[in-house]
Design an enzyme around this catalytic site. Structure first.
Site, PDB file in Angstrom:
ATOM      1  CE  LYS A 247     -19.141  -4.864  -2.051  1.00 28.87           C
ATOM      2  NZ  LYS A 247     -19.098  -3.508  -1.433  1.00 28.87           N
ATOM      3  CD  GLU A 332     -10.886   7.471   5.751  1.00 24.79           C
ATOM      4  OE1 GLU A 332     -11.572   6.424   5.734  1.00 24.79           O
ATOM      5  OE2 GLU A 332      -9.883   7.647   5.019  1.00 24.79           O
ATOM      6  NE  ARG A 360      -7.613   5.935   5.714  1.00 24.07           N
ATOM      7  CZ  ARG A 360      -6.962   5.150   4.851  1.00 24.07           C
ATOM      8  NH1 ARG A 360      -6.371   4.060   5.282  1.00 24.07           N
ATOM      9  NH2 ARG A 360      -6.907   5.456   3.577  1.00 24.07           N
TER      10      ARG A 360
END
Length: 601
Positions: A247, A332, A360
């Site tokens: 990244k 979640e 969610r």
């Protein structure tokens, strides 16, 4: 910036015309282009710097858009947009009417799914692959690009379970950089680490589920990724291509940023990677400081988040109380039900999420927390309009969703003083769930109350005027509501501005205040349908209070990306617009014949 190779790549077909020896130079040009453009507009930089070579390889092997390339999450699709002819629109990235920061179907036939909530691409791909086979198009391929962080979400494994046993040919390109926003956590992360370092031979988690496995390969070696993808494409079955990437690759400030590798950034100096100096503290910063202070006095307080400790303000908490901080990954649903278990065990969990991601886990909030009347506090960052991230990231649904949850109490602080106070009240609540919501914004000055009435704060009252209008402000809209009230008073309209503090359920004293006014207007940065105004109107009807209640808020629509202030203005949530709407409604009410009671809202 002069660009030779990049200027020639206006489509995937033109990309395939380049000689392999030219591709490293193209990758370097793309990185320079991303840094230059995102430094001006803000956006997701680190994830896209990490997938430059991987995306080039995909578009050289597969034939988009006939072959469906689906990105999970969509914030790693900038390079895909560059290679599919949208380079010249990047100066409008995330601006109103401009290029979206996520895949957008109306932008290009190369974008198939508008996904920015993680762990969904494999399910989309499973359905797309089945559809192609049923429609007699088995030669077209479906490719799902999913980060290792998204594999911490349970939905990804529901899809993986179906892919392994479904007889399809989906190619899962695993972009493994060891991170989502924060470092990837849990058993899946450990398993991928073992694969990356050659510590796992023979069968692995993917092959056990019925998928072929190719890799690991260096995700920054275009030839290696191309070869791995072609190998996977020759197999008449689903396959995982495991690509190891970094990244922030190729931009030193991002590589050196150990916190998140410049995951999501505002405008910055491309030479240093640093944002402009100055500016006040954010709501997130203020929450993080308040939670640490409260946790010092309340050892039962623990904090949970879904792969976003620093973005939701838990960095200081995690440093101060590492044993009381739980990052569960992009999960979640698990976060909420795990919090229920923690509460059952005698603790007070504080679940910290972006408001949009609470969507969610609504079932878990309803059936796992509220049904058991458990003391769990939900802290919802980025509530209301968030701005440039668009429809999927606006936190505008939480009030409507939480308003349907029995026993749920929802607060919206108007300033950071109230944020600390309300958080303290929430943590001291023992008989059911609570929630606090605040925006993605800089924190403004404190707004003092004239007085408090049964938990309600009176912020403004016209002097020597009749009680014409009650303005019910929610959270940070208190400031515009007060300014509107001052303007209305100048027009000889008597106005009271009240901050309920706890918005839901409706305080009976608020109903009493409504009964003393001729018109009630709620001002809210959530959807009007099922919002605060709707709840107040119902409460008034139940109490046989016939004062008309109107709402100024957001429509039941998916609102596009743009500047937060401009979007609020577009929907009447400025001081001037609130005053104009109130004046129109008040004059209309005054013109009506007082022969019938207000029975509808």
């Amino acid at each position: 910036m002069t660009s030779t190779l990049l200027s020639r790549v206006t489509s995937p077909a033109r990309l395939k015309e380049l000689h392999p020896d030219q591709l490293p130079a193209l990758a370097a040009e793309i990185r320079d282009f991303l840094v230059d453009t995102v430094s001006a507009t803000g956006g997701h930089l680190g994830p896209n710097l990490g997938v430059v070579e991987l995306t080039i390889a995909l578009h050289r092997v597969f034939d988009s858009p006939a072959d469906r390339i689906v990105f999970d999450t969509g914030h790693q699709s900038y390079v895909h947009k560059v290679l599919t002819g949208r380079r010249f629109a990047f100066d409008t990235l995330r601006a109103a009417g401009g290029l979206s920061g996520y895949p957008m179907r109306v932008e290009s036939p190369h974008d198939h799914v508008e996904n920015s909530h993680a762990s969904t691409s494999l399910s989309y791909s499973d359905g797309l692959d089945k559809a192609l086979r049923l429609r007699g198009e088995p030669d077209r391929r479906v490719v799902s690009v999913i980060g290792d962080g998204a594999l911490t979400g349970g939905m990804a494994w529901e899809a993986m379970n179906n892919l392994g046993g479904g007889g399809g040919r989906v190619i899962v390109v695993l972009n493994d950089n060891g991170r989502s926003y924060d470092p990837t956590v849990g058993g899946v992360a450990e398993h991928l680490a073992a694969l990356r370092h050659g510590r796992h031979h023979g069968t692995n988690l993917f092959t056990t589920l019925g998928l072929d496995y190719v890799g690991p390969v260096d995700g920054h070696d275009i030839a290696a990724v191309e070869q791995a993808c072609r190998e996977a494409a020759t197999r008449n079955r689903p396959a995982v291509v495991h690509c190891v990437t970094e990244k922030g690759r190729g931009y030193v400030p991002a590589e050196n940023d150990r916190a998140d590798h410049m995951h999501g950034v505002g405008p910055f100096d491309p030479a240093t990677g640093r944002p402009p100096a100055g500016g006040s503290a954010t709501w997130t910063d203020s929450f993080g400081a308040a939670l640490v202070d409260i946790a010092e006095a309340h050892p039962e307080v623990v904090a949970l988040t879904a792969a976003m400790s620093h973005p939701v303000g838990l960095g200081r908490f995690a440093e101060r109380f590492p044993d009381r901080h739980f990052d569960v990954g992009i999960a979640e649903q698990h976060a909420v039900t795990s919090a229920a278990g923690l509460a059952m065990g005698g603790l007070h969990p504080v679940v910290c999420l972006y408001a949009t991601f609470l969507n969610r886990a609504v079932d878990q909030v309803m059936m796992d927390v509220a049904l058991h009347r458990l003391p769990v506090t939900f802290v919802l960052d980025r509530a209301g309009i968030t701005g440039p991230d668009g429809a999927s990231h606006h936190g505008m649904w939480d009030l409507a969703l939480l308003g349907a949850v029995p026993g749920m109490r929802v607060a919206a602080p108007r300033d950071t003083v109230e944020l600390a106070a309300l958080l303290g009240e929430a943590v001291r609540t023992t008989d059911g769930p609570t929630a606090l919501r605040f925006p993605k914004a800089k924190a403004g000055p404190a707004i003092a109350a004239l007085n408090r009435m049964d938990g309600l704060d009176i912020l403004y009252r016209s002097r020597s005027r009749p009680l014409d209008v009650l303005l019910v402000s929610t959270g940070v809209l208190a400031g515009p509501a007060i300014q509107a009230a001052e303007s209305l008073s100048d027009n000889d309209i008597g106005v009271t501005v009240v901050d309920p503090r706890w918005l839901l359920p409706v305080n009976p004293t608020l109903v009493h205040l409504a009964s003393r006014h001729r018109l009630v207007i709620s001002v809210e940065d959530g959807v009007r349908t099922g919002g605060v105004g709707a709840a107040l109107a119902q409460a008034c009807t139940d109490a046989q209070v016939w004062t008309p209640v109107r709402s100024i808020g957001l429509p039941r629509s998916f609102l596009s990306h743009g500047d937060r202030s401009a979007i609020l203005a577009d929907h009447g949530l400025t001081a001037a617009a609130i005053a104009d709407t109130t004046l129109t409604l008040q004059r209309g009410l005054a013109a009506r014949q007082p022969t019938e009671r207000e029975g509808t809202r």
